[in-house]
Design a protein around this motif. Structure first.
Motif, PDB file in Angstrom:
ATOM      1  N   GLN A  71      38.288  44.288  43.233  1.00  0.00           N
ATOM      2  CA  GLN A  71      37.317  43.536  42.450  1.00  0.00           C
ATOM      3  C   GLN A  71      37.478  42.050  42.744  1.00  0.00           C
ATOM      4  N   ARG A  72      36.421  41.314  42.548  1.00  0.00           N
ATOM      5  CA  ARG A  72      36.523  39.862  42.615  1.00  0.00           C
ATOM      6  C   ARG A  72      37.383  39.346  41.462  1.00  0.00           C
ATOM      7  N   ASN A  73      37.845  38.122  41.602  1.00  0.00           N
ATOM      8  CA  ASN A  73      38.609  37.472  40.531  1.00  0.00           C
ATOM      9  C   ASN A  73      37.617  36.900  39.517  1.00  0.00           C
ATOM     10  N   TYR A  74      37.081  37.783  38.677  1.00  0.00           N
ATOM     11  CA  TYR A  74      36.103  37.346  37.685  1.00  0.00           C
ATOM     12  C   TYR A  74      36.743  36.522  36.568  1.00  0.00           C
ATOM     13  N   ASP A  75      38.033  36.733  36.307  1.00  0.00           N
ATOM     14  CA  ASP A  75      38.724  35.911  35.315  1.00  0.00           C
ATOM     15  C   ASP A  75      38.569  34.434  35.662  1.00  0.00           C
ATOM     16  N   ASN A  76      38.861  34.120  36.903  1.00  0.00           N
ATOM     17  CA  ASN A  76      38.765  32.738  37.363  1.00  0.00           C
ATOM     18  C   ASN A  76      37.320  32.243  37.324  1.00  0.00           C
ATOM     19  N   MET A  77      36.402  33.120  37.736  1.00  0.00           N
ATOM     20  CA  MET A  77      34.993  32.758  37.782  1.00  0.00           C
ATOM     21  C   MET A  77      34.450  32.418  36.387  1.00  0.00           C
ATOM     22  N   LEU A  78      34.836  33.230  35.398  1.00  0.00           N
ATOM     23  CA  LEU A  78      34.353  33.028  34.040  1.00  0.00           C
ATOM     24  C   LEU A  78      35.000  31.817  33.370  1.00  0.00           C
ATOM     25  N   GLU A  79      36.252  31.551  33.732  1.00  0.00           N
ATOM     26  CA  GLU A  79      36.995  30.498  33.033  1.00  0.00           C
ATOM     27  C   GLU A  79      36.886  29.125  33.686  1.00  0.00           C
ATOM     28  N   THR A  80      36.818  29.077  35.021  1.00  0.00           N
ATOM     29  CA  THR A  80      36.812  27.779  35.695  1.00  0.00           C
ATOM     30  C   THR A  80      35.654  27.601  36.667  1.00  0.00           C
ATOM     31  N   GLY A  81      34.822  28.622  36.843  1.00  0.00           N
ATOM     32  CA  GLY A  81      33.710  28.523  37.778  1.00  0.00           C
ATOM     33  C   GLY A  81      34.025  29.179  39.112  1.00  0.00           C
ATOM     34  N   TYR A  82      33.022  29.300  39.944  1.00  0.00           N
ATOM     35  CA  TYR A  82      33.156  30.019  41.204  1.00  0.00           C
ATOM     36  C   TYR A  82      33.787  29.167  42.295  1.00  0.00           C
ATOM     37  N   SER A  83      34.711  29.763  43.016  1.00  0.00           N
ATOM     38  CA  SER A  83      35.251  29.177  44.232  1.00  0.00           C
ATOM     39  C   SER A  83      35.666  30.334  45.139  1.00  0.00           C
ATOM     40  N   SER A  84      35.697  30.106  46.427  1.00  0.00           N
ATOM     41  CA  SER A  84      36.073  31.178  47.353  1.00  0.00           C
ATOM     42  C   SER A  84      36.564  30.600  48.667  1.00  0.00           C
ATOM     43  N   LYS A  85      37.553  31.279  49.248  1.00  0.00           N
ATOM     44  CA  LYS A  85      38.051  30.886  50.560  1.00  0.00           C
ATOM     45  C   LYS A  85      37.166  31.442  51.683  1.00  0.00           C
ATOM     46  N   HIS A  86      36.248  32.374  51.306  1.00  0.00           N
ATOM     47  CA  HIS A  86      35.358  33.019  52.286  1.00  0.00           C
ATOM     48  C   HIS A  86      36.147  33.545  53.483  1.00  0.00           C
TER      49      HIS A  86
ATOM     50  N   ALA B 278      26.929  32.944  50.497  1.00  0.00           N
ATOM     51  CA  ALA B 278      27.046  33.923  49.409  1.00  0.00           C
ATOM     52  C   ALA B 278      27.685  33.245  48.207  1.00  0.00           C
ATOM     53  N   GLU B 279      26.936  33.138  47.125  1.00  0.00           N
ATOM     54  CA  GLU B 279      27.487  32.516  45.918  1.00  0.00           C
ATOM     55  C   GLU B 279      26.673  32.943  44.702  1.00  0.00           C
ATOM     56  N   PRO B 280      27.276  32.839  43.514  1.00  0.00           N
ATOM     57  CA  PRO B 280      26.572  33.256  42.303  1.00  0.00           C
ATOM     58  C   PRO B 280      25.502  32.252  41.884  1.00  0.00           C
ATOM     59  N   VAL B 281      24.385  32.779  41.400  1.00  0.00           N
ATOM     60  CA  VAL B 281      23.335  31.927  40.841  1.00  0.00           C
ATOM     61  C   VAL B 281      23.254  32.099  39.320  1.00  0.00           C
ATOM     62  N   HIS B 282      24.040  33.037  38.809  1.00  0.00           N
ATOM     63  CA  HIS B 282      24.120  33.242  37.360  1.00  0.00           C
ATOM     64  C   HIS B 282      25.501  33.795  37.031  1.00  0.00           C
ATOM     65  N   ILE B 283      26.162  33.203  36.043  1.00  0.00           N
ATOM     66  CA  ILE B 283      27.469  33.691  35.579  1.00  0.00           C
ATOM     67  C   ILE B 283      27.460  33.717  34.058  1.00  0.00           C
ATOM     68  N   SER B 284      27.684  34.883  33.493  1.00  0.00           N
ATOM     69  CA  SER B 284      27.852  35.016  32.046  1.00  0.00           C
ATOM     70  C   SER B 284      28.866  36.118  31.781  1.00  0.00           C
ATOM     71  N   ASP B 285      29.214  36.315  30.524  1.00  0.00           N
ATOM     72  CA  ASP B 285      30.270  37.275  30.185  1.00  0.00           C
ATOM     73  C   ASP B 285      29.922  38.711  30.561  1.00  0.00           C
ATOM     74  N   ASP B 286      28.642  39.022  30.686  1.00  0.00           N
ATOM     75  CA  ASP B 286      28.266  40.411  30.985  1.00  0.00           C
ATOM     76  C   ASP B 286      27.389  40.554  32.221  1.00  0.00           C
ATOM     77  N   LEU B 287      27.218  39.475  32.995  1.00  0.00           N
ATOM     78  CA  LEU B 287      26.397  39.572  34.210  1.00  0.00           C
ATOM     79  C   LEU B 287      26.713  38.428  35.166  1.00  0.00           C
ATOM     80  N   VAL B 288      26.946  38.789  36.428  1.00  0.00           N
ATOM     81  CA  VAL B 288      27.019  37.812  37.510  1.00  0.00           C
ATOM     82  C   VAL B 288      25.996  38.233  38.557  1.00  0.00           C
ATOM     83  N   ILE B 289      25.154  37.294  38.964  1.00  0.00           N
ATOM     84  CA  ILE B 289      24.169  37.568  40.008  1.00  0.00           C
ATOM     85  C   ILE B 289      24.549  36.765  41.245  1.00  0.00           C
TER      86      ILE B 289
END
Length: 261
Positions: A164-179, A190-201
């Motif tokens: 799984q992706r590191n959604y903990d980090n994504m939800l708490e501090t925002g998206y980042s990736s080493k790609h 490839a990056e998220p355009v929506h982040i919420s507690d029950d949906l990432v797009i």
């Protein structure tokens, strides 16, 4: 108020486990390998899964989210017996084509994880569910049902490898990736355009200006491990970006190895 209701109805529709089937269109699937970059992925993960499975004495493998076939082909080339399953017939067709290009014939199975034992009667040494695929399940009953089915198709000493992706980090501090790992194509954004507690797009943008979106449920690491224990798995070992020692904030992907016995 009517506009809000329509927006809410639209969001609920895309937060549906079966919605992924509409998102994996043929033209998106045809571009998938450009996103994955097989050579980049091989460099990023190395022989991690090959060594893990060999060290645990596992040979007969069910690849549950085969996609375009990278892990099925890699494991078959390393001498494993592999059956390749996916919910998308478009993905399975592409995986079979990729296998033939490498002189391999994939045994493909179209199956819904929630009713896996309806379509699969054999038992496996290991089940793998990779590429952040488990996060396509949006309802907790679906997640629990799928894991129960994964458990059921394993032999008594079988293991499940799920990432799984590191959604903990994504939800708490925002998206980042080493790609560096799963989406290694350097010409694809490839990056998220929506982040919420029950949906990432996530949106995937290609050099020809085409773009596609995939909806994912942001599984937290500890929650996922709890689901695995609830399904009956006795021992769970988690790796961060293929390392046993890792920093939570620096990790892009978690890989859970859940042992049945």
């Amino acid at each position: 108020m009517e506009r809000d209701k329509n927006n809410n109805d639209g969001m609920e529709k895309i937060k549906n486990t079966d919605h992924y089937k509409a998102q994996y269109q043929k033209d998106f699937v045809d571009k998938w390998d450009e996103l994955i970059d097989w050579e980049g992925r091989a460099e990023g993960e190395g022989a991690f899964f090959i060594n893990l499975l060999k060290n645990k004495g596992k040979n007969k493998i069910l690849d549950l989210a085969t996609g375009t076939g990278y892990h099925s082909v890699t494991l078959m080339s390393a001498g494993f017996e592999v059956h390749s399953a996916d919910g998308s017939t478009e993905m399975l067709h592409k995986a079979w084509e990729n296998g033939r290009k490498r002189n391999l014939v994939l045994r493909t199975i179209q199956a819904d994880w929630r009713w896996l034992t309806r379509d699969i009667k054999e038992r496996y040494d290991a089940v793998i569910c990779l590429g952040n695929s488990f996060t396509h399940l949006f309802a907790e009953p679906d997640r629990r049902k799928a894991l129960a089915e994964f458990y059921a198709v394993l032999k008594s000493d079988g293991i499940l490898i799920i990432d799984q992706r590191n959604y903990d980090n994504m939800l708490e501090t925002g998206y980042s990736s080493k790609h560096k790992y799963y989406y290694a194509g350097d010409r694809v954004k490839a990056e998220p355009v929506h982040i919420s507690d029950d949906l990432v797009i996530f949106e995937y943008c290609f050099p020809d200006q085409s773009s596609y979106k995939l909806n994912m449920y942001p599984l937290r690491k500890d929650y996922c491990c709890g689901l695995l224990r609830g399904a009956g798995f006795q021992k769970i070992t988690t790796y961060g970006d293929f390392q046993k020692d890792y920093g939570i904030k620096q990790t892009d992907f978690f890989i859970h190895v859940a042992e049945k016995q």
